[in-house]
Design an enzyme around this catalytic site. Structure first.
Site, short mmCIF file in Angstrom:
data_model
loop_
_atom_site.label_atom_id
_atom_site.label_comp_id
_atom_site.label_asym_id
_atom_site.label_seq_id
_atom_site.Cartn_x
_atom_site.Cartn_y
_atom_site.Cartn_z
CG ASP A 165 -1.94 1.03 1.29
OD1 ASP A 165 -2.85 0.94 0.45
OD2 ASP A 165 -1.87 1.94 2.14
CD GLU A 224 15.18 -14.74 4.56
OE1 GLU A 224 14.20 -15.17 5.24
OE2 GLU A 224 15.91 -13.82 4.94
C1 GLC Z 1 -4.13 3.09 -0.69
C2 GLC Z 1 -5.36 2.22 -0.61
C3 GLC Z 1 -6.51 3.05 -0.15
C4 GLC Z 1 -6.18 3.61 1.21
C5 GLC Z 1 -4.87 4.37 1.21
C6 GLC Z 1 -4.36 4.62 2.60
O1 GLC Z 1 -4.23 4.07 -1.67
O2 GLC Z 1 -5.59 1.60 -1.85
O3 GLC Z 1 -7.71 2.34 -0.11
O4 GLC Z 1 -7.21 4.48 1.63
O5 GLC Z 1 -3.86 3.64 0.56
O6 GLC Z 1 -3.97 3.42 3.20
#
Ligand code: GLC
Length: 565
Positions: free
Chosen positions: A217, A266
């Site tokens: 993310d 790993e």
């Molecule tokens: C990313 C995710 C989104 C989230 C953001 C903060 O863009 O896809 O859904 O709100 O990160 O974590």
């Protein structure tokens, strides 16, 4: 005929030796809206297990689960309170193991979401930081600063969060902490060795449980240069994204991924990772390199109009970029953050200045068009979505599909304000409609409570029109979107023999035609005038079958008219 792109590995390794992820169809599950096994209105892990046969029949190679970890749901689970557990409302670690076994038993790999930029404010570390007070070691794991102005009553800087509103929040003792996203999502301090070590532990924890890969993310936001004096928002906005920006896409973030890559390697087979990095296309290869995460999303198709010229440019450019990085390309039309593509394509086209990330995210399309319903042509949107999806599934590289797109679902506009969940909606006082409209629980059955989702109600309300999109309804119709996806995913195994594509000129600027190494051809007619069908056997058609032509706004796949290239 022009050869426009070829990946390095296509020549180096035969397709049989290629790692599984290079040309995988990956299906994104937003767990709280997929299937609810215990009737509490929230989808859960046993719900995913109960639909393992559906996923196998759909023919996907892997699923990617959005966060299912303990969370107060300030941001749909992207506010993680514990990275190494399952939210009790969604099940247990045993349920998770059972799900992995059920999916693996059907040949489906499992990718989980890792959210390293920020934790939830309910995370033990943040709670400890609040309790320990200013100057404490516990606060070092986050980004705490004294305020500015008299008595420190103003934030340290006037920065805005990605979700709108200020990016600094004051705590009871007067210090401020930084949050790129919602207030409940404090950013971690990635200069801190404990932060680094803890994420390595998390990656091993899930890898040891059999997870095959990770979606990272906001991979481009972890490291920061917060040397004082902090720049103002205007100063920040004026800075280029050249690897030295204080907050975004910094070169030093790649030290983290180099370490993670050593951990992934790993394992046998090595664990995979795909970066969610909204960065300039030229910097995507840094994340996609084999010595880094190995793959990165490209969101260009998702931001393009249904337009032959744009699609061709995006495909050509991204195949070249992927080849340069040593990775394979990724293709996305929908995910949990954007307006569903059936709906995007049914709305009036946006001007060049209005396109892009903001338009597809956070509902700006509604603002552009002054409301959804009067503007939306549902049938045209769906027709174009079918054509675009079949184009995407025929491309070399990985296809990332979002739950519900295989049903041709439209965005749900009619969610009452009181039932909206997305922090964007609240932090902008409703100016941004938010992302709830693509996160409404799936309709499995036309009849029955919550359309077979599993509860009397669901955590986001399903509209009445969901019935006609239900899985059981579509299974009764051979020409449904679901049956089209199933057929395409079955055929895809035969199609993805090499990572090459050759454009064949069509003499029309609204028709694209390309050839894959197995000799199959794909034609997408973005216009409305029929296009003469090339020689060969039509194995798939997104639109109505009309003898001798590719009808307007449709895609056909044609088998084997030409020798292998
Ligand atoms: C990313 C995710 C989104 C989230 C953001 C903060 O863009 O896809 O859904 O709100 O990160 O974590």
């Amino acid at each position: 005929m022009t050869l426009t792109a070829q990946t390095r590995t296509d020549a180096a390794a035969g397709p049989d030796q290629a790692p599984w992820w290079r040309q995988a169809a990956v299906y994104q599950i937003y767990p709280r809206s997929f299937a609810d096994s215990n009737g509490d209105g929230l989808g859960d892990i046993p719900g995913v297990t109960s639909r393992a046969d559906y996923l196998a029949e759909l023919g996907v190679d892997a699923v990617w689960l959005s966060p299912f970890y303990p969370s107060e749901l300030a941001d749909g689970g992207y506010d993680v309170a514990d990275y190494r557990d399952v939210d009790p409302r969604l099940g247990t670690l045993d349920d998770f193991d059972a799900m992995v076994a059920a999916l693996h038993g059907r040949g489906i790999r499992v990718v989980v979401d890792i959210v390293p930029n920020h934790t939830s404010d309910q995370h033990a570390w943040f709670q400890e930081a609040l309790a320990a007070g200013r100057g404490s070691a516990a606060r070092e794991r986050y980004i705490f600063r004294e305020g500015s102005g008299p008595g420190g009553s103003e934030p340290p800087a006037d920065w805005e969060s990605v979700f709108g509103g200020p990016a600094w929040e004051r705590v009871a003792d007067g210090q401020w902490y930084f949050h790129n996203f919602a207030t409940e999502q404090p950013d971690l301090n990635w200069d801190h060795p404990e932060v680094r070590a803890d994420f390595v532990r998390t990656l091993r924890f899930w890898s040891d449980r059999g997870v095959d890969g990770f979606r990272i993310d906001v991979a481009h936001m972890l490291t920061k240069d917060l040397t004082e004096p902090l720049p103002s928002r205007a100063e920040l906005d004026a800075l280029p994204f050249d690897g030295k920006h204080p907050l975004i896409d910094r070169d030093d973030v790649h030290e983290i991924y180099a370490e993670w890559r050593r951990v992934f390697n790993e394992y046998d087979p090595p664990r995979t990772a795909v970066a969610e990095a909204w960065v300039d296309a030229s910097r995507i290869p840094l994340y996609a390199r084999p010595e880094s995460l190995g793959q990165a999303f490209n969101f260009d198709l998702l931001q393009a109009d249904f337009d032959a010229g744009e699609f061709r440019r995006v495909v050509t450019d991204n195949l070249v970029l992927a080849a340069a990085s040593g990775s394979s390309s990724t293709w996305v039309l929908s995910n949990h953050d954007v307006v569903r593509h059936a709906t995007r394509y049914g709305l009036p086209a946006l001007g060049p200045d209005e396109r892009g990330r903001d338009a597809v995210k956070q509902g700006s399309l509604w603002l552009h068009s002054g409301g959804l319903e009067p503007q939306l042509d549902r049938e045209a949107g769906l027709r174009r979505a079918r054509a675009a999806s079949m184009f995407l599934l025929a491309l070399p590289g990985s296809a990332y599909l979002y739950q519900g797109e295989e049903l041709g679902l439209h965005e749900v506009a009619e969610i009452p304000a009181a039932e909206r969940q997305d922090p964007t909606f609240y932090r902008t006082a409703g100016e941004e409609i938010g992302r709830d409209g693509c996160r409404v629980p799936l309709p499995w059955t036309a009849e029955g409570r919550s359309h077979g989702f599993g509860a009397d109600g669901s955590h986001l309300p399903q509209p009445g029109w969901f019935a006609q999109y239900a899985v059981d309804e579509q299974e009764r119709h051979p020409d449904s979107v679901l049956e089209l996806y199933r057929a395409a995913l079955r055929l895809r195994a035969e199609l993805q023999t090499g990572e090459r594509l050759e454009w064949v000129e069509t003499g029309r600027d609204d028709v694209l035609r390309f050839r894959r190494p197995n000799g199959w051809e794909v034609v997408t007619n973005f216009g409305t005038e029929p296009f003469a069908l090339p020689a060969g056997e039509v194995v798939l058609a997104s639109g109505a079958a009309v003898a001798g032509v590719v009808p307007g706004e449709s895609t056909v796949w044609i088998r084997g008219a030409h020798a292998r290239v």
